[in-house]
Design an enzyme around this catalytic site. Sequence first.
Site, PDB file in Angstrom:
ATOM      1  N   HIS A   1       0.837  -1.204   0.000  1.00 45.05           N
ATOM      2  CA  HIS A   1       0.000   0.000   0.000  1.00 45.05           C
ATOM      3  C   HIS A   1       0.871   1.254   0.000  1.00 45.05           C
ATOM      4  CE1 HIS A   1      -2.834   2.956   1.945  1.00 45.05           C
ATOM      5  NE2 HIS A   1      -3.646   2.395   1.065  1.00 45.05           N
TER       6      HIS A   1
ATOM      7  N   SER B   1      -6.999  -1.252  -5.256  1.00 49.85           N
ATOM      8  CA  SER B   1      -7.177  -1.477  -3.823  1.00 49.85           C
ATOM      9  C   SER B   1      -8.114  -2.661  -3.614  1.00 49.85           C
ATOM     10  CB  SER B   1      -7.714  -0.219  -3.131  1.00 49.85           C
ATOM     11  OG  SER B   1      -8.960   0.161  -3.675  1.00 49.85           O
TER      12      SER B   1
ATOM     13  N   ALA C   1     -10.993   9.017  -4.202  1.00 47.29           N
ATOM     14  CA  ALA C   1     -11.418   7.644  -4.376  1.00 47.29           C
ATOM     15  C   ALA C   1     -12.566   7.646  -5.378  1.00 47.29           C
ATOM     16  CB  ALA C   1     -11.887   7.067  -3.045  1.00 47.29           C
TER      17      ALA C   1
ATOM     18  N   LYS D   1     -21.289   6.171 -13.048  1.00 49.13           N
ATOM     19  CA  LYS D   1     -20.081   6.910 -13.466  1.00 49.13           C
ATOM     20  C   LYS D   1     -18.881   6.503 -12.614  1.00 49.13           C
ATOM     21  CE  LYS D   1     -22.710  10.870 -15.198  1.00 49.13           C
ATOM     22  NZ  LYS D   1     -22.965  12.327 -15.105  1.00 49.13           N
TER      23      LYS D   1
ATOM     24  N   GLY E   1      -7.776  21.210  -4.472  1.00 47.56           N
ATOM     25  CA  GLY E   1      -6.557  21.205  -3.671  1.00 47.56           C
ATOM     26  C   GLY E   1      -6.449  22.377  -2.725  1.00 47.56           C
ATOM     27  N   GLN E   2      -7.213  23.438  -2.947  1.00 45.10           N
ATOM     28  CA  GLN E   2      -7.106  24.614  -2.089  1.00 45.10           C
ATOM     29  C   GLN E   2      -7.519  24.346  -0.645  1.00 45.10           C
ATOM     30  OE1 GLN E   2      -9.156  28.104  -3.570  1.00 45.10           O
ATOM     31  NE2 GLN E   2      -7.915  29.486  -2.333  1.00 45.10           N
TER      32      GLN E   2
END
Length: 349
Positions: free
Chosen positions: A116, A140, A176, A224, A306-307
Amino acid sequence: MRIDKDRLKYLVKDKLQKAGLQSEHAEVTADVLAYADLRGIHSHGAMRTEYYAERIAKGGINVQPKTSFEQTGPSTAIYDGDNGAGHYMAKEAMKEAIAMAKEQGAAIVGVKNISHSGALSYFVDQAVKEQMIGISVCQSDPMVVPFGGTEPYYGTNPIAFGAPGEKGKSMIFDMATTVQAWGKILHARSKNEAIPDNWAVDSNGEPTTDPFKVNALLPISGPKGYGLMMMVDVLSDILLGLPFGKNVTSMYEDMTAYRKLGQLHIVINPAFFTNVETFLQSITQTMNDLNQIKPAPGFEHVLYPGQPNEIQQQAYEKDGIELVDDIYDYLVADTIHRNAYDQKNPFAE
């Protein structure tokens, strides 16, 4: 409690070394875990240390791996980690991908036979720091019901993407392909908190808010997310000749066995497609444009991908990383592991 990043790294590295991992590999693993915690991704932070320590101590991670790197084409290669520490192997493979992309404009590196590897955003950030686009996907455990099904087949199969802007700024997302990663369930368990009813189902296939009753996760956006899981499975398993789908090894079933996991890194060098400065400016412009959009009711700001992690990192760098007391107590204890994971089902009940 609160702890600074350097102290956290020291404690994690020390625990992993005592379990048997060599210093360099323990250093990188600790750095990836501390990076995750610093950015608020606690599901892939220090809470994972005891699991790694138990698997290392029981021989499920090769502590003396003989790695290999084979370039199979101008822009393609295979990095075989010989079932060593996944964090270290994924980082080394990304270094190779970056070096190839500097020369060839793009690189695709398959990473096979690893354990992992933690938060994928760490590895795409390696490419971003070199002013390149980074993409990483990995397999995973089978713990997600396919859309319309009742039995788990795919894993959470995450995807990460990063693009650099100016002055060290970047857009990075790491997700994920389930509504939430399994690590989020573990984090909820560690804090004895309920989870939203759209994250997972119990043994009867019914939505549950109890993290201890989770029997399968749900794909994001129904069909989706299911399709994205399939894509990641093909790219990180089947493409590399590794076990796929429901055949991917469990994190917990046999802690003495190597997991033989796969990952795929893609690096794109903007210099081979456009003017680099223009590219960086455009990414920066995108971030600024998003921040300036009028927020919808109930929102204070529009944030770029990401902010939120950047904001969390700034807060934790100032005040220390928030760590669950039980995790800290384990890190400072003499115990290497408490035999907490071996022979558990995929949901470690």
